[in-house]
Design an enzyme around this catalytic site. Sequence first.
Site, mmCIF file in Angstrom:
data_model
loop_
_atom_site.group_PDB
_atom_site.id
_atom_site.type_symbol
_atom_site.label_atom_id
_atom_site.label_comp_id
_atom_site.label_asym_id
_atom_site.label_seq_id
_atom_site.Cartn_x
_atom_site.Cartn_y
_atom_site.Cartn_z
ATOM 1 C CB SER A 1 18.686 -0.064 -44.787
ATOM 2 O OG SER A 1 17.978 -0.500 -45.881
ATOM 3 N N GLY B 1 14.568 8.995 -38.346
ATOM 4 C CA GLY B 1 15.420 8.629 -39.733
ATOM 5 C C GLY B 1 16.246 10.048 -40.068
ATOM 6 C CG HIS C 1 9.224 4.474 -45.933
ATOM 7 N ND1 HIS C 1 9.122 3.068 -46.310
ATOM 8 C CD2 HIS C 1 10.548 4.887 -46.546
ATOM 9 C CE1 HIS C 1 10.246 2.605 -46.703
ATOM 10 N NE2 HIS C 1 11.008 3.554 -46.866
HETATM 11 C C1 LIG Z 1 16.838 8.526 -47.311
HETATM 12 C C2 LIG Z 1 15.957 7.573 -46.691
HETATM 13 C C3 LIG Z 1 16.204 6.239 -46.853
HETATM 14 C C4 LIG Z 1 15.316 5.269 -46.154
HETATM 15 N N1 LIG Z 1 15.407 4.008 -46.404
HETATM 16 C C5 LIG Z 1 14.793 3.075 -45.795
HETATM 17 C C6 LIG Z 1 15.124 1.562 -45.925
HETATM 18 O O1 LIG Z 1 16.060 1.273 -46.603
HETATM 19 N N2 LIG Z 1 14.333 0.738 -45.382
HETATM 20 C C7 LIG Z 1 13.111 1.239 -44.335
HETATM 21 O O2 LIG Z 1 12.497 0.475 -43.908
HETATM 22 N N3 LIG Z 1 12.963 2.424 -44.341
HETATM 23 C C8 LIG Z 1 13.726 3.526 -44.881
HETATM 24 N N4 LIG Z 1 13.396 4.546 -44.637
HETATM 25 C C9 LIG Z 1 12.472 5.278 -43.901
HETATM 26 C C10 LIG Z 1 12.999 5.364 -42.501
HETATM 27 O O3 LIG Z 1 13.223 4.097 -41.831
HETATM 28 C C11 LIG Z 1 11.905 5.980 -41.466
HETATM 29 O O4 LIG Z 1 10.609 5.411 -41.433
HETATM 30 C C12 LIG Z 1 11.716 7.594 -41.798
HETATM 31 O O5 LIG Z 1 12.899 8.234 -42.277
HETATM 32 C C13 LIG Z 1 11.016 7.871 -40.755
HETATM 33 O O6 LIG Z 1 10.740 9.612 -41.042
HETATM 34 P P1 LIG Z 1 11.715 10.559 -40.467
HETATM 35 O O7 LIG Z 1 12.970 10.685 -41.501
HETATM 36 O O8 LIG Z 1 10.805 12.042 -40.574
HETATM 37 O O9 LIG Z 1 12.247 10.447 -39.291
HETATM 38 C C14 LIG Z 1 14.205 5.680 -45.396
HETATM 39 C C15 LIG Z 1 14.093 6.894 -44.875
HETATM 40 C C16 LIG Z 1 14.954 8.061 -45.589
HETATM 41 C C17 LIG Z 1 14.812 9.399 -45.235
#
Ligand SMILES: Cc1cc2nc3c(=O)[nH]c(=O)nc-3n(C[C@H](O)[C@H](O)[C@H](O)COP(=O)(O)O)c2cc1C
Length: 392
Positions: A116, A341, A287
Amino acid sequence: MIPILLSTRLSQAVNIEDLRELARRRVPKIVFNYIDGGADGEWTLRENRRAFETVTFRPRQAVAVPACELRTQVLGMELSMPVLLAPVGYLRVMHPGGEIEAARAAGRAGVGLILSTVSGHRLEDVKAASTAPVWYQLYLTGGRAAAESAMQRAMEAGYQVLVITVDSAVIGHREREVRDGMEQLLRGSVWSKIPFAGQVLAHPRWLARFLLDGGLPDMPNIVTPEHGVLRVRDAHTAMKREAFSWGDMRWIGALWKGPIVIKGVLSAEDAKRSLDNGAAAVVVSNHGGRQLDGVPPSLQVLPEIVEAVDGQAEVLMDSGIRRGSDIVKAIGLGARAVLCGRAYVYGLAAGGEAGVRRALDILRADLERCLKLLGCPSVRDLNKSYLRAPHC
Ligand SMILES: Cc1cc2nc3c(=O)[nH]c(=O)nc-3n(C[C@H](O)[C@H](O)[C@H](O)COP(=O)(O)O)c2cc1C
Protein backbone atom coordinates in the site's frame (compact mmCIF):
# COMPACT_ATOMS: atom_id res chain seq x y z
CA MET A 1 8.46 -18.54 27.05
CA ILE A 2 6.22 -15.96 25.29
CA PRO A 3 7.42 -16.89 21.74
CA ILE A 4 6.73 -20.60 22.47
CA LEU A 5 3.26 -19.77 23.79
CA LEU A 6 2.61 -17.59 20.76
CA SER A 7 3.66 -20.23 18.25
CA THR A 8 1.48 -22.81 20.03
CA ARG A 9 -1.51 -20.48 19.88
CA LEU A 10 -0.87 -19.77 16.19
CA SER A 11 -0.50 -23.44 15.32
CA GLN A 12 -3.74 -24.18 17.18
CA ALA A 13 -5.62 -21.78 14.89
CA VAL A 14 -7.50 -24.06 12.51
CA ASN A 15 -9.07 -21.33 10.40
CA ILE A 16 -8.90 -17.61 9.73
CA GLU A 17 -11.69 -16.96 12.24
CA ASP A 18 -9.38 -18.36 14.97
CA LEU A 19 -6.64 -15.92 13.87
CA ARG A 20 -9.20 -13.11 13.96
CA GLU A 21 -10.03 -14.02 17.55
CA LEU A 22 -6.31 -14.08 18.48
CA ALA A 23 -5.85 -10.67 16.84
CA ARG A 24 -8.85 -9.30 18.73
CA ARG A 25 -7.15 -10.25 22.00
CA ARG A 26 -3.67 -8.98 21.08
CA VAL A 27 -4.28 -5.43 19.83
CA PRO A 28 -6.28 -2.47 21.21
CA LYS A 29 -9.93 -2.23 20.21
CA ILE A 30 -9.30 0.69 17.87
CA VAL A 31 -6.59 -1.22 15.97
CA PHE A 32 -8.76 -4.33 15.75
CA ASN A 33 -11.76 -2.36 14.54
CA TYR A 34 -9.61 -0.54 11.98
CA ILE A 35 -8.81 -3.98 10.50
CA ASP A 36 -12.17 -5.62 11.00
CA GLY A 37 -14.69 -2.88 10.35
CA GLY A 38 -16.51 -1.75 7.23
CA ALA A 39 -18.27 1.39 6.07
CA ASP A 40 -21.60 2.72 7.38
CA GLY A 41 -24.02 -0.13 8.26
CA GLU A 42 -21.48 -2.75 7.04
CA TRP A 43 -24.03 -4.30 4.65
CA THR A 44 -21.44 -4.80 1.90
CA LEU A 45 -18.97 -6.23 4.43
CA ARG A 46 -21.53 -8.87 5.47
CA GLU A 47 -22.71 -9.55 1.92
CA ASN A 48 -19.12 -10.24 0.81
CA ARG A 49 -19.19 -13.32 3.06
CA ARG A 50 -22.79 -14.27 2.27
CA ALA A 51 -22.06 -14.29 -1.47
CA PHE A 52 -19.54 -17.10 -0.98
CA GLU A 53 -22.12 -19.06 0.98
CA THR A 54 -24.67 -18.88 -1.85
CA VAL A 55 -22.28 -20.54 -4.33
CA THR A 56 -22.17 -24.31 -3.85
CA PHE A 57 -20.03 -27.08 -5.32
CA ARG A 58 -20.67 -29.64 -8.06
CA PRO A 59 -17.96 -32.25 -7.41
CA ARG A 60 -16.77 -35.06 -9.67
CA GLN A 61 -16.74 -38.00 -7.27
CA ALA A 62 -14.25 -40.84 -7.20
CA VAL A 63 -11.69 -39.00 -9.31
CA ALA A 64 -8.21 -39.77 -8.02
CA VAL A 65 -6.24 -36.56 -7.50
CA PRO A 66 -3.01 -37.79 -5.88
CA ALA A 67 -1.17 -34.49 -6.38
CA CYS A 68 -2.90 -31.20 -6.79
CA GLU A 69 -1.39 -28.39 -8.83
CA LEU A 70 -1.88 -25.10 -6.99
CA ARG A 71 0.67 -23.08 -8.96
CA THR A 72 -0.43 -20.44 -11.41
CA GLN A 73 0.87 -17.42 -13.27
CA VAL A 74 -0.42 -13.89 -12.85
CA LEU A 75 0.76 -11.35 -15.42
CA GLY A 76 3.46 -13.87 -16.32
CA MET A 77 4.68 -14.18 -12.73
CA GLU A 78 4.81 -17.56 -11.03
CA LEU A 79 2.86 -17.93 -7.77
CA SER A 80 2.80 -21.09 -5.63
CA MET A 81 -0.98 -20.64 -5.32
CA PRO A 82 -3.40 -18.11 -6.80
CA VAL A 83 -3.09 -15.63 -3.91
CA LEU A 84 -1.63 -12.16 -3.44
CA LEU A 85 -1.60 -10.25 -0.16
CA ALA A 86 -3.82 -7.19 -0.76
CA PRO A 87 -2.54 -3.66 -0.17
CA VAL A 88 -3.42 -2.76 3.42
CA GLY A 89 -2.41 0.55 4.99
CA TYR A 90 -0.80 1.12 8.39
CA LEU A 91 0.36 -2.49 8.95
CA ARG A 92 3.14 -1.17 11.18
CA VAL A 93 0.54 -0.17 13.77
CA MET A 94 -0.66 -3.78 13.98
CA HIS A 95 2.88 -5.11 14.41
CA PRO A 96 6.19 -3.17 14.25
CA GLY A 97 7.47 -5.54 11.54
CA GLY A 98 4.37 -4.60 9.50
CA GLU A 99 4.84 -4.69 5.74
CA ILE A 100 8.33 -6.18 6.03
CA GLU A 101 7.18 -9.22 7.98
CA ALA A 102 4.20 -9.64 5.65
CA ALA A 103 6.61 -9.53 2.67
CA ARG A 104 8.89 -12.15 4.29
CA ALA A 105 5.94 -14.45 4.85
CA ALA A 106 4.72 -13.91 1.27
CA GLY A 107 8.20 -14.65 -0.09
CA ARG A 108 8.49 -17.86 1.95
CA ALA A 109 5.05 -18.96 0.75
CA GLY A 110 5.72 -17.97 -2.86
CA VAL A 111 2.70 -15.67 -3.10
CA GLY A 112 2.58 -12.06 -4.28
CA LEU A 113 2.35 -8.97 -2.09
CA ILE A 114 0.92 -5.59 -3.04
CA LEU A 115 2.40 -2.79 -0.96
CA SER A 116 0.00 0.00 0.00
CA THR A 117 1.01 3.63 -0.55
CA VAL A 118 0.11 4.11 3.10
CA SER A 119 2.96 1.97 4.39
CA GLY A 120 5.05 2.75 7.46
CA HIS A 121 8.11 1.01 5.97
CA ARG A 122 10.24 2.19 3.05
CA LEU A 123 9.19 0.54 -0.19
CA GLU A 124 12.82 -0.48 -0.89
CA ASP A 125 13.00 -2.42 2.40
CA VAL A 126 9.71 -4.19 1.72
CA LYS A 127 10.82 -5.25 -1.77
CA ALA A 128 14.10 -6.57 -0.38
CA ALA A 129 12.22 -8.70 2.18
CA SER A 130 10.49 -10.93 -0.39
CA THR A 131 11.73 -13.25 -3.11
CA ALA A 132 8.22 -13.51 -4.59
CA PRO A 133 6.59 -10.83 -6.81
CA VAL A 134 5.95 -7.51 -5.07
CA TRP A 135 3.68 -4.89 -6.66
CA TYR A 136 3.13 -1.25 -5.69
CA GLN A 137 -0.34 0.21 -5.02
CA LEU A 138 -0.72 3.87 -5.80
CA TYR A 139 -2.89 6.51 -4.16
CA LEU A 140 -2.32 10.11 -5.20
CA THR A 141 -1.99 11.15 -1.55
CA GLY A 142 0.52 14.00 -1.41
CA GLY A 143 -0.14 15.00 -5.02
CA ARG A 144 1.42 14.25 -8.38
CA ALA A 145 5.02 15.00 -7.40
CA ALA A 146 4.82 12.56 -4.47
CA ALA A 147 3.29 9.89 -6.73
CA GLU A 148 5.95 10.39 -9.41
CA SER A 149 8.72 10.09 -6.86
CA ALA A 150 7.20 6.88 -5.37
CA MET A 151 6.76 5.36 -8.84
CA GLN A 152 10.35 6.17 -9.76
CA ARG A 153 11.63 4.64 -6.52
CA ALA A 154 9.39 1.59 -6.96
CA MET A 155 10.73 0.96 -10.47
CA GLU A 156 14.33 1.33 -9.28
CA ALA A 157 13.65 -1.07 -6.39
CA GLY A 158 12.29 -3.71 -8.81
CA TYR A 159 8.53 -3.54 -8.34
CA GLN A 160 7.08 -5.26 -11.41
CA VAL A 161 3.48 -3.99 -11.41
CA LEU A 162 1.63 -0.79 -10.48
CA VAL A 163 -1.84 -1.16 -8.95
CA ILE A 164 -4.09 1.89 -9.03
CA THR A 165 -6.99 1.89 -6.57
CA VAL A 166 -9.98 3.70 -8.06
CA ASP A 167 -12.64 3.31 -5.38
CA SER A 168 -11.36 5.87 -2.89
CA ALA A 169 -12.56 9.32 -4.00
CA VAL A 170 -13.00 9.93 -0.29
CA ILE A 171 -12.41 7.61 2.65
CA GLY A 172 -15.44 5.51 3.61
CA HIS A 173 -17.30 6.33 6.81
CA ARG A 174 -16.17 3.56 9.13
CA GLU A 175 -18.39 3.99 12.12
CA ARG A 176 -16.41 1.69 14.42
CA GLU A 177 -13.30 3.84 13.90
CA VAL A 178 -15.22 7.03 14.68
CA ARG A 179 -16.70 5.47 17.83
CA ASP A 180 -13.32 4.20 19.07
CA GLY A 181 -11.61 7.57 18.61
CA MET A 182 -9.41 7.03 15.54
CA GLU A 183 -9.48 10.76 14.76
CA GLN A 184 -8.53 11.74 18.33
CA LEU A 185 -5.81 9.11 18.61
CA LEU A 186 -4.24 10.10 15.27
CA ARG A 187 -4.60 13.85 15.33
CA GLY A 188 -6.17 14.98 18.58
CA SER A 189 -4.65 16.89 21.49
CA VAL A 190 -3.48 15.02 24.58
CA TRP A 191 -6.78 15.94 26.30
CA SER A 192 -8.96 14.59 23.49
CA LYS A 193 -7.10 11.27 23.61
CA ILE A 194 -7.81 10.67 27.31
CA PRO A 195 -11.31 9.09 26.93
CA PHE A 196 -9.82 6.52 24.52
CA ALA A 197 -6.58 5.81 26.40
CA GLY A 198 -8.03 2.86 28.37
CA GLN A 199 -8.29 0.59 25.33
CA VAL A 200 -4.59 1.18 24.56
CA LEU A 201 -3.42 0.78 28.17
CA ALA A 202 -5.30 -2.53 28.35
CA HIS A 203 -2.72 -3.97 25.92
CA PRO A 204 0.66 -3.29 27.60
CA ARG A 205 2.60 -5.72 25.38
CA TRP A 206 1.28 -4.10 22.20
CA LEU A 207 1.87 -0.64 23.72
CA ALA A 208 5.48 -1.42 24.67
CA ARG A 209 6.28 -2.67 21.14
CA PHE A 210 4.49 0.31 19.60
CA LEU A 211 6.43 2.83 21.71
CA LEU A 212 9.77 1.05 21.15
CA ASP A 213 9.01 1.27 17.42
CA GLY A 214 8.69 5.06 17.75
CA GLY A 215 4.88 5.37 17.97
CA LEU A 216 2.76 6.26 14.95
CA PRO A 217 4.92 5.80 11.85
CA ASP A 218 5.31 8.46 9.19
CA MET A 219 4.69 7.63 5.54
CA PRO A 220 8.18 7.21 4.02
CA ASN A 221 6.84 6.52 0.51
CA ILE A 222 4.84 9.75 0.33
CA VAL A 223 7.45 12.46 -0.02
CA THR A 224 6.42 15.91 -1.21
CA PRO A 225 8.90 18.57 -2.38
CA GLU A 226 7.40 21.13 0.07
CA HIS A 227 6.93 19.03 3.21
CA GLY A 228 9.22 16.00 2.83
CA VAL A 229 7.92 12.72 4.32
CA LEU A 230 4.18 12.87 5.05
CA ARG A 231 3.34 12.72 8.77
CA VAL A 232 0.69 10.17 9.63
CA ARG A 233 -1.53 12.83 11.21
CA ASP A 234 -1.69 14.62 7.84
CA ALA A 235 -2.35 11.48 5.77
CA HIS A 236 -6.17 11.51 6.04
CA THR A 237 -6.39 15.16 4.94
CA ALA A 238 -3.94 14.54 2.10
CA MET A 239 -6.00 11.54 0.90
CA LYS A 240 -9.15 13.65 0.83
CA ARG A 241 -7.47 16.22 -1.41
CA GLU A 242 -6.04 13.99 -4.11
CA ALA A 243 -8.22 11.27 -5.60
CA PHE A 244 -7.44 9.43 -8.80
CA SER A 245 -9.48 10.18 -11.95
CA TRP A 246 -9.17 8.62 -15.40
CA GLY A 247 -7.35 11.68 -16.76
CA ASP A 248 -4.40 10.77 -14.51
CA MET A 249 -3.80 7.58 -16.48
CA ARG A 250 -1.97 9.51 -19.19
CA TRP A 251 0.92 10.75 -17.04
CA ILE A 252 0.97 7.61 -14.91
CA GLY A 253 1.11 5.39 -18.01
CA ALA A 254 3.88 7.51 -19.52
CA LEU A 255 6.04 7.16 -16.41
CA TRP A 256 5.41 3.55 -15.30
CA LYS A 257 7.33 1.05 -17.38
CA GLY A 258 5.42 -2.14 -16.68
CA PRO A 259 1.91 -3.58 -16.36
CA ILE A 260 -0.78 -1.47 -14.68
CA VAL A 261 -3.65 -3.01 -12.73
CA ILE A 262 -6.88 -1.17 -11.88
CA LYS A 263 -8.29 -2.14 -8.47
CA GLY A 264 -11.86 -1.44 -7.42
CA VAL A 265 -13.76 -2.25 -10.63
CA LEU A 266 -17.44 -3.05 -10.03
CA SER A 267 -19.09 -2.56 -13.45
CA ALA A 268 -18.59 -3.70 -17.04
CA GLU A 269 -18.26 -0.01 -18.04
CA ASP A 270 -15.31 0.55 -15.71
CA ALA A 271 -13.74 -2.75 -16.79
CA LYS A 272 -13.85 -1.57 -20.41
CA ARG A 273 -12.58 1.86 -19.41
CA SER A 274 -9.66 0.17 -17.65
CA LEU A 275 -8.84 -1.75 -20.83
CA ASP A 276 -9.11 1.44 -22.95
CA ASN A 277 -6.59 2.99 -20.55
CA GLY A 278 -4.13 0.16 -21.03
CA ALA A 279 -4.76 -1.97 -17.93
CA ALA A 280 -3.16 -5.41 -18.03
CA ALA A 281 -5.49 -6.63 -15.27
CA VAL A 282 -8.42 -5.45 -13.19
CA VAL A 283 -9.29 -6.30 -9.59
CA VAL A 284 -13.00 -6.75 -8.91
CA SER A 285 -13.10 -5.28 -5.43
CA ASN A 286 -15.29 -3.31 -3.07
CA HIS A 287 -12.31 -2.63 -0.78
CA GLY A 288 -13.53 -5.28 1.65
CA GLY A 289 -16.74 -3.31 2.28
CA ARG A 290 -14.81 -0.29 3.56
CA GLN A 291 -15.78 2.30 0.97
CA LEU A 292 -19.28 2.65 -0.55
CA ASP A 293 -21.66 0.62 1.59
CA GLY A 294 -24.43 -0.78 -0.60
CA VAL A 295 -22.30 -1.90 -3.54
CA PRO A 296 -22.74 -5.60 -4.24
CA PRO A 297 -20.32 -8.29 -3.13
CA SER A 298 -17.36 -8.64 -5.49
CA LEU A 299 -18.08 -12.34 -6.07
CA GLN A 300 -21.51 -11.45 -7.43
CA VAL A 301 -20.05 -8.87 -9.86
CA LEU A 302 -17.17 -11.09 -10.99
CA PRO A 303 -18.99 -12.92 -13.86
CA GLU A 304 -20.09 -9.57 -15.37
CA ILE A 305 -16.52 -8.31 -15.38
CA VAL A 306 -15.08 -11.55 -16.77
CA GLU A 307 -17.56 -11.33 -19.62
CA ALA A 308 -16.83 -7.64 -20.31
CA VAL A 309 -13.05 -8.15 -20.27
CA ASP A 310 -13.43 -11.11 -22.63
CA GLY A 311 -9.86 -12.38 -22.22
CA GLN A 312 -8.24 -9.03 -23.09
CA ALA A 313 -6.82 -8.67 -19.56
CA GLU A 314 -6.53 -10.79 -16.45
CA VAL A 315 -9.26 -10.55 -13.83
CA LEU A 316 -8.43 -10.75 -10.13
CA MET A 317 -10.88 -10.39 -7.26
CA ASP A 318 -10.99 -9.64 -3.57
CA SER A 319 -13.35 -8.92 -0.68
CA GLY A 320 -14.46 -11.65 1.69
CA ILE A 321 -11.86 -14.40 1.09
CA ARG A 322 -11.50 -16.34 4.37
CA ARG A 323 -11.20 -19.96 3.23
CA GLY A 324 -9.53 -22.00 0.50
CA SER A 325 -12.99 -22.93 -0.76
CA ASP A 326 -13.64 -19.20 -1.35
CA ILE A 327 -10.57 -19.10 -3.57
CA VAL A 328 -11.90 -22.11 -5.52
CA LYS A 329 -15.25 -20.37 -6.02
CA ALA A 330 -13.65 -17.13 -7.25
CA ILE A 331 -11.41 -18.97 -9.69
CA GLY A 332 -14.29 -21.16 -10.87
CA LEU A 333 -16.17 -17.95 -11.70
CA GLY A 334 -13.30 -16.67 -13.81
CA ALA A 335 -10.76 -14.94 -11.53
CA ARG A 336 -7.13 -15.65 -12.28
CA ALA A 337 -6.17 -15.21 -8.62
CA VAL A 338 -7.48 -13.55 -5.48
CA LEU A 339 -6.23 -10.86 -3.13
CA CYS A 340 -6.56 -11.56 0.59
CA GLY A 341 -6.82 -8.58 2.93
CA ARG A 342 -8.05 -9.25 6.45
CA ALA A 343 -7.24 -12.98 6.22
CA TYR A 344 -3.51 -12.26 6.47
CA VAL A 345 -3.78 -9.05 8.51
CA TYR A 346 -5.47 -10.92 11.38
CA GLY A 347 -2.42 -13.22 11.29
CA LEU A 348 -0.02 -10.26 11.33
CA ALA A 349 -1.79 -8.65 14.29
CA ALA A 350 -1.86 -12.02 16.09
CA GLY A 351 1.83 -12.84 15.61
CA GLY A 352 3.81 -10.90 12.99
CA GLU A 353 5.45 -12.94 10.24
CA ALA A 354 4.58 -16.26 11.92
CA GLY A 355 0.92 -15.22 11.98
CA VAL A 356 0.90 -14.35 8.28
CA ARG A 357 2.58 -17.67 7.52
CA ARG A 358 -0.07 -19.47 9.55
CA ALA A 359 -2.83 -17.68 7.59
CA LEU A 360 -1.23 -18.71 4.29
CA ASP A 361 -0.71 -22.30 5.46
CA ILE A 362 -4.37 -22.52 6.42
CA LEU A 363 -5.50 -21.17 3.03
CA ARG A 364 -3.13 -23.48 1.13
CA ALA A 365 -4.25 -26.62 3.01
CA ASP A 366 -7.92 -25.66 2.51
CA LEU A 367 -7.38 -25.03 -1.17
CA GLU A 368 -5.68 -28.35 -1.79
CA ARG A 369 -8.27 -30.31 0.19
CA CYS A 370 -11.12 -28.57 -1.60
CA LEU A 371 -9.68 -29.37 -5.05
CA LYS A 372 -9.20 -33.03 -4.11
CA LEU A 373 -12.77 -33.30 -2.82
CA LEU A 374 -13.99 -31.68 -6.03
CA GLY A 375 -12.01 -34.14 -8.15
CA CYS A 376 -10.16 -31.28 -9.85
CA PRO A 377 -6.41 -31.83 -10.41
CA SER A 378 -5.33 -28.20 -10.86
CA VAL A 379 -6.43 -24.65 -10.09
CA ARG A 380 -5.98 -24.00 -13.81
CA ASP A 381 -8.73 -26.55 -14.57
CA LEU A 382 -11.35 -24.88 -12.37
CA ASN A 383 -14.39 -23.50 -14.17
CA LYS A 384 -18.12 -22.90 -13.65
CA SER A 385 -18.91 -26.58 -14.17
CA TYR A 386 -17.58 -27.26 -10.65
CA LEU A 387 -20.06 -24.78 -9.13
CA ARG A 388 -23.72 -24.03 -8.74
CA ALA A 389 -23.90 -20.25 -8.69
CA PRO A 390 -27.26 -18.45 -8.44
CA HIS A 391 -26.13 -15.26 -10.18
CA CYS A 392 -24.56 -16.78 -13.33
C1 LIG B 1 -7.30 -2.35 7.31
C2 LIG B 1 -7.39 -2.26 5.82
C3 LIG B 1 -6.65 -1.28 5.15
C4 LIG B 1 -6.69 -1.23 3.75
N1 LIG B 1 -5.89 -0.32 3.09
C5 LIG B 1 -5.88 -0.32 1.74
C6 LIG B 1 -4.96 0.52 1.02
O1 LIG B 1 -4.14 1.22 1.62
N2 LIG B 1 -5.02 0.51 -0.33
C7 LIG B 1 -5.91 -0.28 -1.02
O2 LIG B 1 -5.94 -0.26 -2.25
N3 LIG B 1 -6.77 -1.09 -0.37
C8 LIG B 1 -6.75 -1.15 0.98
N4 LIG B 1 -7.57 -2.01 1.64
C9 LIG B 1 -8.45 -2.91 0.86
C10 LIG B 1 -7.74 -4.24 0.54
O3 LIG B 1 -6.72 -4.03 -0.40
C11 LIG B 1 -8.70 -5.27 -0.03
O4 LIG B 1 -9.39 -4.72 -1.13
C12 LIG B 1 -9.71 -5.78 1.01
O5 LIG B 1 -9.09 -5.95 2.26
C13 LIG B 1 -10.30 -7.10 0.55
O6 LIG B 1 -11.26 -7.56 1.44
P1 LIG B 1 -10.97 -8.63 2.61
O7 LIG B 1 -10.32 -7.87 3.69
O8 LIG B 1 -12.32 -9.11 2.95
O9 LIG B 1 -10.06 -9.69 2.02
C14 LIG B 1 -7.53 -2.11 3.02
C15 LIG B 1 -8.25 -3.09 3.71
C16 LIG B 1 -8.17 -3.19 5.09
C17 LIG B 1 -8.94 -4.29 5.78
